[in-house]
Write a protein that holds these residues in place. Structure first.
Motif, PDB file in Angstrom:
ATOM      1  N   LEU A   1       0.819  -1.214   0.000  1.00 19.86           N
ATOM      2  CA  LEU A   1       0.000   0.000   0.000  1.00 19.86           C
ATOM      3  C   LEU A   1       0.856   1.269   0.000  1.00 19.86           C
ATOM      4  CD1 LEU A   1      -2.745  -1.147   2.529  1.00 19.86           C
ATOM      5  CD2 LEU A   1      -2.997  -0.860   0.048  1.00 19.86           C
ATOM      6  N   ASN A   2       2.168   1.094  -0.169  1.00 20.27           N
ATOM      7  CA  ASN A   2       3.124   2.204  -0.244  1.00 20.27           C
ATOM      8  C   ASN A   2       3.157   3.078   0.995  1.00 20.27           C
ATOM      9  OD1 ASN A   2       4.152   1.594  -2.858  1.00 20.27           O
ATOM     10  ND2 ASN A   2       2.262   2.393  -3.714  1.00 20.27           N
ATOM     11  N   HIS A   3       2.976   2.457   2.171  1.00 18.12           N
ATOM     12  CA  HIS A   3       3.125   3.202   3.417  1.00 18.12           C
ATOM     13  C   HIS A   3       4.612   3.410   3.694  1.00 18.12           C
ATOM     14  CE1 HIS A   3      -0.945   3.485   5.090  1.00 18.12           C
ATOM     15  NE2 HIS A   3      -1.175   2.403   4.345  1.00 18.12           N
ATOM     16  N   LYS A   4       4.922   4.523   4.322  1.00 20.52           N
ATOM     17  CA  LYS A   4       6.306   4.818   4.706  1.00 20.52           C
ATOM     18  C   LYS A   4       6.602   3.984   5.945  1.00 20.52           C
ATOM     19  CE  LYS A   4       9.429   8.693   5.566  1.00 20.52           C
ATOM     20  NZ  LYS A   4       9.503  10.158   5.716  1.00 20.52           N
ATOM     21  N   LEU A   5       7.378   2.951   5.759  1.00 19.49           N
ATOM     22  CA  LEU A   5       7.628   1.957   6.796  1.00 19.49           C
ATOM     23  C   LEU A   5       9.120   1.886   7.080  1.00 19.49           C
ATOM     24  CD1 LEU A   5       6.275  -0.288   8.503  1.00 19.49           C
ATOM     25  CD2 LEU A   5       6.631  -1.824   6.553  1.00 19.49           C
ATOM     26  N   VAL A   6       9.469   1.924   8.361  1.00 18.71           N
ATOM     27  CA  VAL A   6      10.861   1.779   8.783  1.00 18.71           C
ATOM     28  C   VAL A   6      10.923   0.537   9.666  1.00 18.71           C
ATOM     29  CG1 VAL A   6      12.757   2.807  10.093  1.00 18.71           C
ATOM     30  CG2 VAL A   6      11.264   4.265   8.698  1.00 18.71           C
ATOM     31  N   LEU A   7      11.692  -0.441   9.237  1.00 16.23           N
ATOM     32  CA  LEU A   7      11.858  -1.673  10.010  1.00 16.23           C
ATOM     33  C   LEU A   7      13.179  -1.610  10.762  1.00 16.23           C
ATOM     34  CD1 LEU A   7      10.637  -4.239   7.345  1.00 16.23           C
ATOM     35  CD2 LEU A   7       9.338  -3.257   9.249  1.00 16.23           C
ATOM     36  N   THR A   8      13.141  -1.917  12.054  1.00 16.26           N
ATOM     37  CA  THR A   8      14.334  -1.819  12.887  1.00 16.26           C
ATOM     38  C   THR A   8      14.661  -3.171  13.510  1.00 16.26           C
ATOM     39  OG1 THR A   8      13.086  -1.265  14.883  1.00 16.26           O
ATOM     40  CG2 THR A   8      13.777   0.567  13.482  1.00 16.26           C
ATOM     41  N   SER A   9      15.901  -3.318  13.889  1.00 17.81           N
ATOM     42  CA  SER A   9      16.334  -4.531  14.589  1.00 17.81           C
ATOM     43  C   SER A   9      16.013  -4.444  16.081  1.00 17.81           C
ATOM     44  CB  SER A   9      17.842  -4.733  14.396  1.00 17.81           C
ATOM     45  OG  SER A   9      18.543  -3.614  14.923  1.00 17.81           O
ATOM     46  N   TYR A  10      15.594  -3.271  16.527  1.00 16.60           N
ATOM     47  CA  TYR A  10      15.335  -3.043  17.947  1.00 16.60           C
ATOM     48  C   TYR A  10      13.858  -2.720  18.177  1.00 16.60           C
ATOM     49  CZ  TYR A  10      15.680   1.812  16.346  1.00 16.60           C
ATOM     50  OH  TYR A  10      15.501   2.991  15.666  1.00 16.60           O
ATOM     51  N   GLN A  11      13.436  -2.871  19.424  1.00 20.42           N
ATOM     52  CA  GLN A  11      12.092  -2.451  19.816  1.00 20.42           C
ATOM     53  C   GLN A  11      12.046  -0.918  19.726  1.00 20.42           C
ATOM     54  OE1 GLN A  11       9.263  -3.863  20.127  1.00 20.42           O
ATOM     55  NE2 GLN A  11       8.660  -4.194  22.253  1.00 20.42           N
ATOM     56  N   PRO A  12      11.119  -0.333  18.969  1.00 16.29           N
ATOM     57  CA  PRO A  12      11.139   1.114  18.744  1.00 16.29           C
ATOM     58  C   PRO A  12      10.602   1.939  19.926  1.00 16.29           C
ATOM     59  CG  PRO A  12       9.330   0.137  17.528  1.00 16.29           C
ATOM     60  CD  PRO A  12      10.089  -0.995  18.156  1.00 16.29           C
ATOM     61  N   THR A  13      11.260   1.779  21.062  1.00 16.33           N
ATOM     62  CA  THR A  13      10.949   2.604  22.222  1.00 16.33           C
ATOM     63  C   THR A  13      11.684   3.930  22.095  1.00 16.33           C
ATOM     64  OG1 THR A  13      12.815   1.734  23.471  1.00 16.33           O
ATOM     65  CG2 THR A  13      10.696   0.570  23.719  1.00 16.33           C
ATOM     66  N   CYS A  14      11.271   4.881  22.889  1.00 13.50           N
ATOM     67  CA  CYS A  14      11.937   6.189  22.919  1.00 13.50           C
ATOM     68  C   CYS A  14      13.421   6.005  23.252  1.00 13.50           C
ATOM     69  CB  CYS A  14      11.231   7.049  23.956  1.00 13.50           C
ATOM     70  SG  CYS A  14      11.642   8.781  23.949  1.00 13.50           S
ATOM     71  N   GLU A  15      13.710   5.113  24.197  1.00 12.38           N
ATOM     72  CA  GLU A  15      15.086   4.866  24.629  1.00 12.38           C
ATOM     73  C   GLU A  15      15.941   4.299  23.494  1.00 12.38           C
ATOM     74  OE1 GLU A  15      12.358   3.980  28.238  1.00 12.38           O
ATOM     75  OE2 GLU A  15      12.252   3.797  26.060  1.00 12.38           O
ATOM     76  N   ASN A  16      15.420   3.274  22.820  1.00 10.11           N
ATOM     77  CA  ASN A  16      16.187   2.661  21.738  1.00 10.11           C
ATOM     78  C   ASN A  16      16.326   3.586  20.534  1.00 10.11           C
ATOM     79  OD1 ASN A  16      16.854   0.236  22.993  1.00 10.11           O
ATOM     80  ND2 ASN A  16      14.950  -0.742  22.366  1.00 10.11           N
ATOM     81  N   MET A  17      15.319   4.413  20.304  1.00 10.65           N
ATOM     82  CA  MET A  17      15.435   5.382  19.216  1.00 10.65           C
ATOM     83  C   MET A  17      16.574   6.357  19.498  1.00 10.65           C
ATOM     84  SD  MET A  17      11.372   5.963  18.463  1.00 10.65           S
ATOM     85  CE  MET A  17      11.570   7.329  17.342  1.00 10.65           C
ATOM     86  N   LEU A  18      16.708   6.786  20.748  1.00 10.85           N
ATOM     87  CA  LEU A  18      17.816   7.692  21.102  1.00 10.85           C
ATOM     88  C   LEU A  18      19.173   7.044  20.841  1.00 10.85           C
ATOM     89  CD1 LEU A  18      16.966   9.608  24.396  1.00 10.85           C
ATOM     90  CD2 LEU A  18      17.371  10.516  22.120  1.00 10.85           C
ATOM     91  N   ILE A  19      19.302   5.783  21.181  1.00 17.54           N
ATOM     92  CA  ILE A  19      20.571   5.075  20.945  1.00 17.54           C
ATOM     93  C   ILE A  19      20.877   5.050  19.446  1.00 17.54           C
ATOM     94  CG2 ILE A  19      21.724   2.831  21.081  1.00 17.54           C
ATOM     95  CD1 ILE A  19      20.143   2.439  23.775  1.00 17.54           C
ATOM     96  N   GLU A  20      19.864   4.785  18.636  1.00 16.69           N
ATOM     97  CA  GLU A  20      20.040   4.775  17.180  1.00 16.69           C
ATOM     98  C   GLU A  20      20.399   6.174  16.667  1.00 16.69           C
ATOM     99  OE1 GLU A  20      20.148   3.155  13.316  1.00 16.69           O
ATOM    100  OE2 GLU A  20      20.171   2.195  15.271  1.00 16.69           O
ATOM    101  N   PHE A  21      19.728   7.196  17.177  1.00 10.36           N
ATOM    102  CA  PHE A  21      20.031   8.571  16.774  1.00 10.36           C
ATOM    103  C   PHE A  21      21.475   8.919  17.124  1.00 10.36           C
ATOM    104  CE2 PHE A  21      15.342  10.067  17.472  1.00 10.36           C
ATOM    105  CZ  PHE A  21      14.925   9.231  16.453  1.00 10.36           C
ATOM    106  N   ARG A  22      21.907   8.531  18.311  1.00 13.39           N
ATOM    107  CA  ARG A  22      23.281   8.798  18.743  1.00 13.39           C
ATOM    108  C   ARG A  22      24.275   8.198  17.764  1.00 13.39           C
ATOM    109  NH1 ARG A  22      27.244   5.331  19.863  1.00 13.39           N
ATOM    110  NH2 ARG A  22      25.783   3.988  20.922  1.00 13.39           N
ATOM    111  N   LYS A  23      24.060   6.957  17.386  1.00 12.19           N
ATOM    112  CA  LYS A  23      24.972   6.295  16.446  1.00 12.19           C
ATOM    113  C   LYS A  23      25.044   7.051  15.122  1.00 12.19           C
ATOM    114  CE  LYS A  23      24.090   1.656  18.275  1.00 12.19           C
ATOM    115  NZ  LYS A  23      23.396   0.379  18.007  1.00 12.19           N
TER     116      LYS A  23
END
Length: 149
Positions: A94-116
């Motif tokens: 359906l052409n949705h903008k989808l981001v698949l991650t290796s981590y649980q997309p919590t606020c905490e894990n998103m910050l770790i990814e942003f830091r990297k």
């Protein structure tokens, strides 16, 4: 020369779901995220440099964070890569903008990814000092370089 901290705030709309979570956040839902990025550095002392007196041009910081974090996530749905493959296939079809991650997309894990991502993108003359990610008006997570030495 004194060290100076610069902070820029960014906003983006993103949905996510927490796979196997035992509360309401297991359902797809969205947030109006606010991200504060703080860098640390010394102002440029070369008087011939067009950015003389700056630690980093706010415009350059804005461009880097927008390209690295905001644009890929704004109005996207973040799911773990092991989410039900039928759901993922349907969303992709359906052409949705989808981001698949290796981590649980919590606020905490998103910050770790942003830091990297930011530490790779920042110029060598500055350091990432801290990140603050507001998930709601009343709740945020923080990452500080000084906590991770």
């Amino acid at each position: 020369m004194d060290y100076i901290r610069l902070t820029r705030q960014f906003s983006f709309e993103t949905a996510h779901a927490l796979l196997n979570y035992n509360g309401p956040c297991k359902n797809i839902h969205g947030h109006s995220y606010k991200l504060q990025v703080t860098i640390l550095g010394k102002p440029i002392t070369d008087t011939t440099d067009p950015k003389y007196g700056m630690v980093m041009d706010f415009g350059d910081l804005k461009k880097m964070v927008n390209e690295t974090i905001v644009a890929p996530l704004d109005h996207a749905l973040i799911l773990r890569e092991d989410t039900d493959p039928e759901l993922v296939a349907m969303l992709q079809q359906l052409n949705h903008k989808l981001v698949l991650t290796s981590y649980q997309p919590t606020c905490e894990n998103m910050l770790i990814e942003f830091r990297k991502k930011l530490q790779i993108s920042l110029p060598k003359s500055v350091q990432l000092h801290s990140l603050r990610l507001w998930e709601t008006e009343n709740s945020f997570a923080e990452w500080f370089a000084s906590d991770n030495v």
